[in-house]
Design a protein around this motif. Structure first.
Motif, PDB file in Angstrom:
ATOM      1  N   ASP A  71     131.159 -47.685 -44.101  1.00 53.01           N
ATOM      2  CA  ASP A  71     132.195 -48.649 -43.728  1.00 53.01           C
ATOM      3  C   ASP A  71     132.268 -49.770 -44.759  1.00 53.01           C
ATOM      4  O   ASP A  71     131.263 -50.442 -45.028  1.00 53.01           O
ATOM      5  CB  ASP A  71     131.894 -49.275 -42.365  1.00 53.01           C
ATOM      6  CG  ASP A  71     132.063 -48.297 -41.215  1.00 53.01           C
ATOM      7  OD1 ASP A  71     132.664 -47.227 -41.435  1.00 53.01           O
ATOM      8  OD2 ASP A  71     131.590 -48.610 -40.108  1.00 53.01           O
TER       9      ASP A  71
ATOM     10  N   ILE B 205     133.998 -53.252 -44.955  1.00 52.64           N
ATOM     11  CA  ILE B 205     134.626 -54.163 -43.997  1.00 52.64           C
ATOM     12  C   ILE B 205     135.064 -55.443 -44.706  1.00 52.64           C
ATOM     13  O   ILE B 205     134.265 -56.121 -45.359  1.00 52.64           O
ATOM     14  CB  ILE B 205     133.669 -54.490 -42.840  1.00 52.64           C
ATOM     15  CG1 ILE B 205     133.279 -53.187 -42.118  1.00 52.64           C
ATOM     16  CG2 ILE B 205     134.314 -55.460 -41.859  1.00 52.64           C
ATOM     17  CD1 ILE B 205     132.242 -53.351 -41.059  1.00 52.64           C
TER      18      ILE B 205
ATOM     19  N   ALA C  39     135.384 -45.353 -44.282  1.00 52.38           N
ATOM     20  CA  ALA C  39     136.320 -46.184 -43.520  1.00 52.38           C
ATOM     21  C   ALA C  39     136.486 -47.527 -44.229  1.00 52.38           C
ATOM     22  O   ALA C  39     135.494 -48.187 -44.549  1.00 52.38           O
ATOM     23  CB  ALA C  39     135.818 -46.404 -42.101  1.00 52.38           C
TER      24      ALA C  39
ATOM     25  N   ILE D 268     137.982 -51.023 -43.427  1.00 51.81           N
ATOM     26  CA  ILE D 268     138.381 -51.751 -42.220  1.00 51.81           C
ATOM     27  C   ILE D 268     138.632 -53.215 -42.564  1.00 51.81           C
ATOM     28  O   ILE D 268     137.790 -53.884 -43.168  1.00 51.81           O
ATOM     29  CB  ILE D 268     137.277 -51.675 -41.147  1.00 51.81           C
ATOM     30  CG1 ILE D 268     136.952 -50.213 -40.814  1.00 51.81           C
ATOM     31  CG2 ILE D 268     137.702 -52.424 -39.884  1.00 51.81           C
ATOM     32  CD1 ILE D 268     135.669 -50.038 -40.036  1.00 51.81           C
ATOM     33  N   THR D 269     139.819 -53.708 -42.186  1.00 57.38           N
ATOM     34  CA  THR D 269     140.129 -55.130 -42.344  1.00 57.38           C
ATOM     35  C   THR D 269     140.299 -55.736 -40.958  1.00 57.38           C
ATOM     36  O   THR D 269     141.036 -55.197 -40.129  1.00 57.38           O
ATOM     37  CB  THR D 269     141.425 -55.327 -43.155  1.00 57.38           C
ATOM     38  OG1 THR D 269     141.311 -54.659 -44.407  1.00 57.38           O
ATOM     39  CG2 THR D 269     141.683 -56.809 -43.406  1.00 57.38           C
ATOM     40  N   THR D 270     139.612 -56.840 -40.699  1.00 53.61           N
ATOM     41  CA  THR D 270     139.741 -57.544 -39.423  1.00 53.61           C
ATOM     42  C   THR D 270     140.420 -58.891 -39.655  1.00 53.61           C
ATOM     43  O   THR D 270     140.265 -59.512 -40.717  1.00 53.61           O
ATOM     44  CB  THR D 270     138.369 -57.785 -38.760  1.00 53.61           C
ATOM     45  OG1 THR D 270     137.589 -58.655 -39.589  1.00 53.61           O
ATOM     46  CG2 THR D 270     137.620 -56.470 -38.587  1.00 53.61           C
TER      47      THR D 270
ATOM     48  N   GLN E 238     142.185 -55.060 -35.958  1.00 54.33           N
ATOM     49  CA  GLN E 238     141.669 -54.243 -37.052  1.00 54.33           C
ATOM     50  C   GLN E 238     142.757 -53.377 -37.677  1.00 54.33           C
ATOM     51  O   GLN E 238     143.621 -52.853 -36.982  1.00 54.33           O
ATOM     52  CB  GLN E 238     140.564 -53.293 -36.552  1.00 54.33           C
ATOM     53  CG  GLN E 238     139.344 -53.964 -35.999  1.00 54.33           C
ATOM     54  CD  GLN E 238     138.323 -52.943 -35.515  1.00 54.33           C
ATOM     55  OE1 GLN E 238     138.303 -51.803 -35.967  1.00 54.33           O
ATOM     56  NE2 GLN E 238     137.480 -53.344 -34.592  1.00 54.33           N
TER      57      GLN E 238
ATOM     58  N   CYS F  87     142.550 -50.045 -40.181  1.00 56.40           N
ATOM     59  CA  CYS F  87     141.541 -49.120 -40.704  1.00 56.40           C
ATOM     60  C   CYS F  87     142.206 -47.961 -41.432  1.00 56.40           C
ATOM     61  O   CYS F  87     143.155 -47.358 -40.921  1.00 56.40           O
ATOM     62  CB  CYS F  87     140.677 -48.578 -39.565  1.00 56.40           C
ATOM     63  SG  CYS F  87     139.409 -47.402 -40.114  1.00 56.40           S
ATOM     64  N   THR F  88     141.712 -47.683 -42.632  1.00 60.64           N
ATOM     65  CA  THR F  88     142.081 -46.467 -43.349  1.00 60.64           C
ATOM     66  C   THR F  88     140.833 -45.596 -43.418  1.00 60.64           C
ATOM     67  O   THR F  88     139.778 -46.054 -43.858  1.00 60.64           O
ATOM     68  CB  THR F  88     142.585 -46.781 -44.766  1.00 60.64           C
ATOM     69  OG1 THR F  88     143.727 -47.644 -44.684  1.00 60.64           O
ATOM     70  CG2 THR F  88     142.980 -45.500 -45.494  1.00 60.64           C
ATOM     71  N   PHE F  89     140.969 -44.345 -42.985  1.00 62.57           N
ATOM     72  CA  PHE F  89     139.800 -43.472 -42.859  1.00 62.57           C
ATOM     73  C   PHE F  89     140.020 -42.189 -43.638  1.00 62.57           C
ATOM     74  O   PHE F  89     141.083 -41.569 -43.556  1.00 62.57           O
ATOM     75  CB  PHE F  89     139.550 -43.147 -41.382  1.00 62.57           C
ATOM     76  CG  PHE F  89     138.290 -42.369 -41.126  1.00 62.57           C
ATOM     77  CD1 PHE F  89     137.051 -42.997 -41.179  1.00 62.57           C
ATOM     78  CD2 PHE F  89     138.333 -41.019 -40.837  1.00 62.57           C
ATOM     79  CE1 PHE F  89     135.884 -42.286 -40.945  1.00 62.57           C
ATOM     80  CE2 PHE F  89     137.176 -40.300 -40.605  1.00 62.57           C
ATOM     81  CZ  PHE F  89     135.947 -40.939 -40.655  1.00 62.57           C
TER      82      PHE F  89
ATOM     83  N   GLN G 124     140.057 -43.194 -32.200  1.00 59.90           N
ATOM     84  CA  GLN G 124     141.124 -43.155 -33.199  1.00 59.90           C
ATOM     85  C   GLN G 124     141.880 -41.834 -33.196  1.00 59.90           C
ATOM     86  O   GLN G 124     142.965 -41.733 -33.772  1.00 59.90           O
ATOM     87  CB  GLN G 124     140.551 -43.410 -34.595  1.00 59.90           C
ATOM     88  CG  GLN G 124     139.883 -44.765 -34.763  1.00 59.90           C
ATOM     89  CD  GLN G 124     138.394 -44.706 -34.495  1.00 59.90           C
ATOM     90  OE1 GLN G 124     137.920 -43.875 -33.722  1.00 59.90           O
ATOM     91  NE2 GLN G 124     137.641 -45.603 -35.123  1.00 59.90           N
TER      92      GLN G 124
ATOM     93  N   VAL H 221     133.751 -54.841 -35.113  1.00 57.47           N
ATOM     94  CA  VAL H 221     133.656 -53.452 -35.571  1.00 57.47           C
ATOM     95  C   VAL H 221     132.358 -52.820 -35.055  1.00 57.47           C
ATOM     96  O   VAL H 221     131.274 -53.345 -35.281  1.00 57.47           O
ATOM     97  CB  VAL H 221     133.719 -53.365 -37.106  1.00 57.47           C
ATOM     98  CG1 VAL H 221     133.504 -51.931 -37.571  1.00 57.47           C
ATOM     99  CG2 VAL H 221     135.051 -53.886 -37.608  1.00 57.47           C
TER     100      VAL H 221
END
Length: 310
Positions: A12, A14, A101, A103-105, A111, A113-115, A166, A246
């Protein structure tokens, strides 16, 4: 006895954005060109399966992750071994990367998220571990992987939790119906619950007729369950200084599994799950909080004014 955990082992990345996503959206969203300036970035061990296993291990459980990882997974596998979490069910694939992943919060805990699933797309090839299992949980991966692991658990008469997570973004209504016909417990966020109802065209009551137990989490708004025909709401634990949301849902599911393993009352099981989510939100990393059974029991008693044996 052990717990079968199907899902992602992922790295991750983040990012923390000080603003609010909704305030950044302007104009026609079909032509989106948005830059968010992040104040900080961390790279952590993550993925639903890894995070759930971590939470369950803290509470004295024996998680067995069944998935696949890529050529860059050596440090993650070493991390699991240091935690005394077996890696026997993890297949290493050398021509792909481990799932990733990004992840931007934002300031409200939302959130983006690009996975990238990478090697995890071949998790159905992982060998069945030798352990005996009293519960299994299937968390978001490729649809064929989730279905393969669900059928494997059914063949061995192991009760199944399905965490739609997801996967709500890409499952069809027919896919969702397939899982509802085969599982014992459904766990979803409030948003995912709405998606499930929309895609299947069902109402809550008709889903309850198919699935014996449904757990709907809503962050600081608490948890709603449909259990043995009864709808119950549980208020969330107040967290004075939340740090990072997260992985909170994964920590919650680790607590849920441990409560089921120990045959705690339904109320105690949900409270233990909520405690684990609250502990996680107070820490940056999904696998960074330090906890054992004694400390968890102490924190449980402080939060709920009753003792529990873990």
């Amino acid at each position: 006895m052990s717990v079968f955990i199907s899902g992602s082992i992922a790295y991750d990345t983040i990012l923390h954005f000080d603003g609010v996503f909704a305030e950044q959206l302007r104009g026609d969203l079909r032509h989106l060109n948005l830059t968010l300036q992040a104040k900080s970035m961390t790279r952590q061990f993550g993925g639903c399966a890894g995070n759930i296993a971590y939470s369950l291990k803290c509470l004295g459980g024996d998680p067995v992750i069944v998935t696949s990882v890529g050529r860059d997974a050596d440090d993650y596998l070493t991390h699991l071994q240091h935690l005394d979490i077996t890696t026997a069910g993890i297949l290493k694939i050398n021509d792909a990367y481990t799932a990733q992943a990004i992840i931007t919060t934002d300031a409200l805990g939302n959130q983006l998220c690009t996975f990238h699933e990478g090697a995890m797309s071949r998790a159905a090839q992982a060998n069945w571990p030798r352990q005996k299992f009293n519960w299994g949980i299937v968390t978001p991966t490729a649809t064929p992987v989730m279905k393969t692991h669900t059928e494997m658990l059914r063949e061995k008469a192991i009760p199944i939790i399905w965490d739609m997570g997801q996967a709500s973004a890409y499952l069809s209504g027919d896919d969702i119906e397939w899982f509802l016909d085969r599982i014992h417990i459904l766990t979803v966020s409030e948003f995912e619950w709405d998606v499930l109802l929309q895609k299947t065209g069902r109402d809550a009551q008709s889903v309850c007729h198919k699935v014996p137990c449904i757990v709907v989490t809503a962050g600081a708004q608490g948890v709603t369950t449909f259990y043995q025909g009864e709808k119950q709401h549980f208020d969330a634990i107040t967290v004075k200084h939340p740090v990072n949301p997260v992985g909170c849902g994964d920590a919650f599911r680790g607590g849920l599994l441990r409560g089921l393993e120990l045959k705690l009352s339904w109320k105690q099981t949900i409270q233990l799950a909520m405690l684990m989510g609250a502990i996680k939100v107070s820490h940056e990393s999904a696998q960074g909080y330090q906890l054992d059974q004694v400390e968890a029991a102490r924190l449980y008693e402080r939060a709920f004014k009753e003792k529990v044996t873990l």
